[in-house]
Design a protein around this motif. Structure first.
Motif, PDB file in Angstrom:
ATOM      1  N   GLY A   4       0.790  -1.231   0.000  1.00  0.00           N
ATOM      2  CA  GLY A   4       0.000   0.000   0.000  1.00  0.00           C
ATOM      3  C   GLY A   4       0.818   1.276   0.000  1.00  0.00           C
ATOM      4  N   LYS A   5       2.145   1.138   0.016  1.00  0.00           N
ATOM      5  CA  LYS A   5       2.983   2.339   0.008  1.00  0.00           C
ATOM      6  C   LYS A   5       4.061   2.189  -1.045  1.00  0.00           C
ATOM      7  CE  LYS A   5       2.843   3.524   4.913  1.00  0.00           C
ATOM      8  NZ  LYS A   5       3.729   3.481   6.052  1.00  0.00           N
ATOM      9  N   GLU A   6       4.839   3.262  -1.185  1.00  0.00           N
ATOM     10  CA  GLU A   6       5.970   3.151  -2.094  1.00  0.00           C
ATOM     11  C   GLU A   6       7.036   2.252  -1.489  1.00  0.00           C
ATOM     12  OE1 GLU A   6       8.006   6.475  -3.855  1.00  0.00           O
ATOM     13  OE2 GLU A   6       6.085   7.501  -4.088  1.00  0.00           O
ATOM     14  N   ASP A   7       7.807   1.617  -2.370  1.00  0.00           N
ATOM     15  CA  ASP A   7       8.878   0.748  -1.881  1.00  0.00           C
ATOM     16  C   ASP A   7       9.824   1.507  -0.964  1.00  0.00           C
ATOM     17  OD1 ASP A   7       7.767  -1.051  -3.518  1.00  0.00           O
ATOM     18  OD2 ASP A   7       9.450  -1.219  -4.920  1.00  0.00           O
ATOM     19  N   TYR A   8      10.376   0.777   0.007  1.00  0.00           N
ATOM     20  CA  TYR A   8      11.430   1.358   0.827  1.00  0.00           C
ATOM     21  C   TYR A   8      12.753   1.082   0.132  1.00  0.00           C
ATOM     22  CZ  TYR A   8      14.597   2.152   4.735  1.00  0.00           C
ATOM     23  OH  TYR A   8      15.603   2.623   5.528  1.00  0.00           O
ATOM     24  N   VAL A   9      13.468   2.145  -0.234  1.00  0.00           N
ATOM     25  CA  VAL A   9      14.749   1.965  -0.899  1.00  0.00           C
ATOM     26  C   VAL A   9      15.841   1.942   0.162  1.00  0.00           C
ATOM     27  CG1 VAL A   9      16.347   2.866  -2.624  1.00  0.00           C
ATOM     28  CG2 VAL A   9      13.877   3.162  -2.921  1.00  0.00           C
ATOM     29  N   ALA A  10      16.383   0.764   0.420  1.00  0.00           N
ATOM     30  CA  ALA A  10      17.380   0.643   1.483  1.00  0.00           C
ATOM     31  C   ALA A  10      18.726   1.192   1.012  1.00  0.00           C
ATOM     32  CB  ALA A  10      17.512  -0.819   1.906  1.00  0.00           C
ATOM     33  N   VAL A  11      19.235   0.619  -0.077  1.00  0.00           N
ATOM     34  CA  VAL A  11      20.485   1.147  -0.631  1.00  0.00           C
ATOM     35  C   VAL A  11      20.289   1.385  -2.121  1.00  0.00           C
ATOM     36  CG1 VAL A  11      22.087   0.110   1.014  1.00  0.00           C
ATOM     37  CG2 VAL A  11      21.371  -1.193  -0.969  1.00  0.00           C
ATOM     38  N   THR A  12      21.024   2.339  -2.652  1.00  0.00           N
ATOM     39  CA  THR A  12      20.881   2.631  -4.072  1.00  0.00           C
ATOM     40  C   THR A  12      22.232   3.056  -4.641  1.00  0.00           C
ATOM     41  OG1 THR A  12      19.623   3.880  -5.693  1.00  0.00           O
ATOM     42  CG2 THR A  12      20.227   5.064  -3.701  1.00  0.00           C
ATOM     43  N   ASP A  13      22.418   2.779  -5.919  1.00  0.00           N
ATOM     44  CA  ASP A  13      23.569   3.266  -6.661  1.00  0.00           C
ATOM     45  C   ASP A  13      24.900   2.944  -5.981  1.00  0.00           C
ATOM     46  OD1 ASP A  13      24.689   4.509  -8.861  1.00  0.00           O
ATOM     47  OD2 ASP A  13      24.877   6.424  -7.797  1.00  0.00           O
ATOM     48  N   VAL A  14      25.069   1.710  -5.571  1.00  0.00           N
ATOM     49  CA  VAL A  14      26.341   1.326  -4.952  1.00  0.00           C
ATOM     50  C   VAL A  14      27.257   0.743  -6.030  1.00  0.00           C
ATOM     51  CG1 VAL A  14      27.477  -0.240  -3.341  1.00  0.00           C
ATOM     52  CG2 VAL A  14      25.380   0.922  -2.665  1.00  0.00           C
ATOM     53  N   ASN A  15      28.382   1.423  -6.227  1.00  0.00           N
ATOM     54  CA  ASN A  15      29.389   0.927  -7.173  1.00  0.00           C
ATOM     55  C   ASN A  15      30.692   0.774  -6.426  1.00  0.00           C
ATOM     56  OD1 ASN A  15      28.000   1.139  -9.915  1.00  0.00           O
ATOM     57  ND2 ASN A  15      27.591   3.118  -8.973  1.00  0.00           N
ATOM     58  N   LEU A  16      31.264  -0.430  -6.492  1.00  0.00           N
ATOM     59  CA  LEU A  16      32.473  -0.670  -5.708  1.00  0.00           C
ATOM     60  C   LEU A  16      33.269  -1.787  -6.352  1.00  0.00           C
ATOM     61  CD1 LEU A  16      34.024  -0.141  -3.011  1.00  0.00           C
ATOM     62  CD2 LEU A  16      32.607  -1.931  -1.996  1.00  0.00           C
ATOM     63  N   GLU A  17      34.593  -1.556  -6.387  1.00  0.00           N
ATOM     64  CA  GLU A  17      35.449  -2.643  -6.866  1.00  0.00           C
ATOM     65  C   GLU A  17      36.384  -3.071  -5.756  1.00  0.00           C
ATOM     66  OE1 GLU A  17      37.400  -1.909 -10.562  1.00  0.00           O
ATOM     67  OE2 GLU A  17      35.483  -1.616 -11.597  1.00  0.00           O
ATOM     68  N   ILE A  18      36.431  -4.359  -5.547  1.00  0.00           N
ATOM     69  CA  ILE A  18      37.267  -4.886  -4.477  1.00  0.00           C
ATOM     70  C   ILE A  18      38.355  -5.742  -5.115  1.00  0.00           C
ATOM     71  CG2 ILE A  18      37.288  -6.325  -2.391  1.00  0.00           C
ATOM     72  CD1 ILE A  18      34.232  -5.563  -2.169  1.00  0.00           C
TER      73      ILE A  18
END
Lengths: 263, 271
Positions: free
Chosen positions: A18-32
């Motif tokens: 009934g609501k908009e999604d909860y965006v926990a993390v976004t746009d994570v770019n990482l090289e290990i």
């Protein structure tokens, strides 16, 4: 160095009815890089555990890709071993059996003798020879976590994922375990991703510290290189200018730029 | 000497004296009701207050006169055989079913209404139907035990499966356990204490059921032995029967408790 483990445009949404999604993390770019030790630090609710769960495959990202040695990660697997915060040892198996169970499953080709040798090698690595026949209920929290580490390493994972591994321990035990981890790491040379909320732990253990902004829509805020030689000594480091610089950089990120009030 | 132990022995004796008093009181009011001392004689042999010389039921439990006249040991043995047959069947069917219900939400949705509806049905309600199906005393008794003692096993096994912590399952996922390995290496060890609780309840029910079932089916067995005593106006034997049934039920429960503790990892290796 070629890409070892990379996170590309990772986003995680949790649907709320009934609501908009909860965006926990976004746009994570990482090289290990291979054999690199990185810490992911941030206030609670910044999605750092979510991020780790996506690398381990226990949780799926909503979009983006996680690539380990040119292969997309889909679901969990033993090449990405996890050390859980609450150790997750099976309480009906002894220390020895807990490690044996993992080795047996991942390396079914081992003969009885090799199997025993391997399990004992990893029991020794975390100095638990004297407790190898004890049940998890009979040993201390720090010892349990050492078994957790031994179990994870015993299957020679490509990446060792640690979810606030020492978070539930008192500070002296925690220091002791950090020493264990550094000593073992010198020996086995592994890629390690550590989730933590402890600034000293992050600087002491890592080559790079990934600082997360606050959620929702958390993402990587800053990345800090820790240019300290190994082996590191926690007492000597207290006076080291590079150590002090790193500490201050993280402090300022967490408490000035992205301060968070506890509700 | 240990004070607790003294209390544990002494206090029940006090209650026993009280119970015997009440019993004697009832015997003096109700016509022909056996007194405690006469019942003792009927059990262990001797001369009753009316001067009859009796061989005790319990002092000669192994006699076999003919098919229909056997000592109390054979009666109890026959009942125990039926109980264990039904009980073992209930375990064989109930544990896998419980695992299934516990592991699959769909199985739970599908089966739960039936479990809830059949669980409270009295064993005596099943009896006529089963007697009609099997036309055989033994089979009917065993089937009745099976059908009434399976529910606690299913329910407790499912409960055990549900109690498996997400953490253990995560370990299994990282190690890529097959579904079978998950069941054997993780779900079963966690569920075993629950399964045994279910089995203990089931065995208790089974022992309750057998007495009633045998009264209706007749033949040999402790239940019918008690009913037969009533028909022969042998009231001593009714009381002896009740005490024997109680003692054996208590022993069965103790035994199941010990076995359950043995398999319960939370009770192993702790000082």
């Amino acid at each position: 160095m070629s890409k070892f483990l990379s996170l590309e445009g990772i986003e995680k949404r949790f649907p709320i009815p009934g609501k908009e999604d909860y965006v926990a993390v976004t746009d994570v770019n990482l090289e290990i890089k291979e054999n690199e030790i990185i810490s992911i630090i941030g206030h609670s609710g910044c999605g750092k555990s979510t991020l780790l769960n996506m690398i381990s495959g226990l949780d799926a990202q909503t979009s983006g890709a996680i690539i380990l040695e040119n292969r997309h990660i889909q679901g969990p697997g033993p090449e990405r071993a996890v050390v859980f915060q609450n150790h997750s040892l099976l309480p009906w198996l002894s220390v020895y059996q807990n490690i044996e169970m993992a080795v047996k499953k991942v390396m079914p080709q081992l003969g009885a003798h090799e199997l025993r040798q391997r399990v004992e090698q990893y029991v020794s690595m975390v100095n638990l020879d004297h407790a190898k026949d004890k049940l998890p209920g009979e040993i201390s929290g720090g010892m349990k976590q050492r078994v957790g580490i031994a179990r994870a390493l015993s299957i020679t994972p490509k990446v060792l994922l640690m979810d606030e591994p020492f978070g539930a321990l008192d500070s002296l035990t925690r220091a002791n375990l950090q020493e264990h981890l550094m000593r073992i790491q010198q020996k086995v040379q592994n890629t390690v991703v550590i989730i933590t909320h402890d600034i000293d732990e992050a600087v002491l253990l890592s080559d790079r510290v990934i600082m997360m902004t606050n959620g929702p829509q958390a993402t990587i805020g800053e990345i800090l290189e820790v240019n300290l030689p190994r082996p590191r000594n926690r007492v000597e480091l207290q006076q080291n200018p590079e150590y002090i610089r790193c500490r201050e950089a993280i402090l300022s990120f967490l408490y000035e730029k992205f301060a968070k009030d506890d509700e | 000497m240990n004070r607790e132990l003294v209390k544990k022995i002494f206090l029940p004796l006090v209650v026993l004296v009280f119970v015997l008093q009440v019993w004697s009181g009832i015997a003096s009011i109700v016509n022909e009701f056996p007194t405690p001392s006469d019942t003792y004689v009927a059990a262990f042999g001797g001369v009753t207050s009316e001067g009859d010389e009796l061989t005790g039921v319990l002092s000669d439990p192994f006699y076999e006169n003919n098919q229909d006249d056997k000592g109390i040991f054979w009666q109890v043995l026959e009942s125990l055989k039926r109980v264990f047959a039904g009980f073992v069947l209930a375990i064989i069917v109930g544990v896998p079913l419980g695992l299934f219900v516990g592991m699959s939400k769909n199985a739970q949705y599908a089966l739960n209404p039936f479990i809830q509806i059949f669980k409270p049905v009295s064993p005596l309600a099943w009896l006529p139907l089963l007697l009609f199906i099997f036309q055989d005393i033994n089979m009917t008794a065993i089937a009745t035990i099976f059908i009434t003692s399976i529910w606690p096993i299913i329910i407790n096994t499912a409960l055990g499966v549900k109690s498996v912590s997400e953490d253990y399952m995560n370990v299994a996922k990282v190690l890529r356990f097959t579904p079978m390995e998950k069941v054997i290496q993780i779900i079963l060890p966690v569920s075993v204490p629950f399964i045994f609780t279910g089995m203990r309840l089931s065995l208790g029910i089974a022992w309750l059921v057998i007495v009633a079932a045998e009264m209706l089916t007749g033949g040999i067995g402790i239940g019918f032995w008690i009913w037969d005593a009533y028909n022969n106006l042998n009231y001593y034997h009714i009381i002896i029967g009740i005490i024997v049934v109680g003692l054996i039920g208590y022993l069965l429960d103790l035994m199941m408790g010990k076995i359950a503790d043995y398999f319960d990892y939370t009770k192993r290796g702790r000082a």
